[in-house]
Scaffold this motif. Sequence first.
Motif: not given
Length: 477
Positions: A27, A148, A150, A155
């Motif tokens: 993450s 992808d 996330e 981001k």
Amino acid sequence: PSWLAQNGFLVIIQDVRGQGESTGHFSGFGQEAEDTSQSHQWARNLPECNGLLGTYGFSYQGLTQLIAIPGTHPPECMAPAMTGLHEGTHWSCQGGAFWWHIGISWGLQLAALKARREGNSDEWNEIRRSLENGDYLRYGTDLLQKYDPEGMAQKWLDNSKNSCNSWTIHKPLKTWLKKPMLLIGGWWDPHLVGVLDIYQQSLEAGGNPSLHIGPASHLEWWEGSQKILLNFFKQNLQKYQNIVPLKSEKQLWNITTKRWAQLKKFQPSPPTWGLINYGLANISFEEGLLEPHSKGAGSIILVHDPWRPIPAIGGHLSPTPGEVDRSDIDKRFDIAKFTSCPLKETLSIEGIPILKIQAFADQKGFDLCVALSLVDPVTTKATQLSTGFIRIIGEEALKTSCRTINLQPILADFPKNMCLRISIGGSAWPAIGINPGDPKKTCGAPSPDCLVTNISLDFSDSKLSFSPLITHEGFQD
């Protein structure tokens, strides 16, 4: 790792959670502080460990070794390389413009690793093909959204479009910043500003870090860099050999003399330079002048045509980083060129080039892409030494305002009888995505949505200056 082990070290290479051979879910940076603390405790309890712990790694692994949960005992020494703490200015953007080539390609690498772990070979192959044939520059964002959405790169790309720019800034523990630290950077590495920021923070925390900035891009380092790392660990970890700790080194590679030099505690300030234009600085090399101790004069309109964007070459963000001759690029009519008279004596510059000019456009968005070069007046070769970018979007683009463009830090000597040059354009593709001139449209590859933009530059209060690499607050010899 095996080479370090041959030199007497117990070496542990840890894949971050959810990558390589490590299980769990990846993450991004947010997971690393707790994992770092747990890993250190585990390593110190190994029977082979002598109680002294050091860390090394570059890029992503440069940051993982710097962050831990409060109260964690610091390692005896750290060697972060080519990394930074600010996810905006050190990891993804310059002047508000997203690192297009680097950001998209790295994001797709993460997406491919994710596909591989999940056994999706078709996804992996599709991503790989896009990188091999160059399609990632146009369709890479579609692949990120598809495979992808996330991910870290997505981001960062989304946040670069956010006018609030609420970026995450990681904060190492001050007790860690005081420990012996070896910082390695490269003049053509996009994270160089981040390395200098960590160096500054370590000084202010009471540390005395070593600093080496060499002729390196992110993936291509200089000969001898690994031996610097080995010597650092020998000094700080193999205490039983009675090695006398050496004075903290601060070595910088001079780009033009091709020699190592010491970071100077007090560097004489180079003169400021004004940009003077007689009307045709984009057409004629003789029209644009770079004049020392001048406020500058004149104005010009540059036409940014997204159909034929100015290509990015060399520098720290292009697909071909490093030193490069840009004399052919400067012949384009959409680039304003300002060249000094031959220098009467050698000019030494150790710092960050900063250009300030008045600028506005006839569309609600434009970029300014600037290069600093060393010019040989006899051969006309223009050796590009530093580049910088700024992005203006929205109503602000229509207003006349002073624009400040910070370029990549440099250490260089401009020899007697050579010239300085500043080159200004409206794009640097694909290092930076094309500004479409419309805030409702997306910056990226050239598209039908991109508008031809007239960029008005006023040089009456223009100034090229150089700020120090380090402010030297808390500087220790």
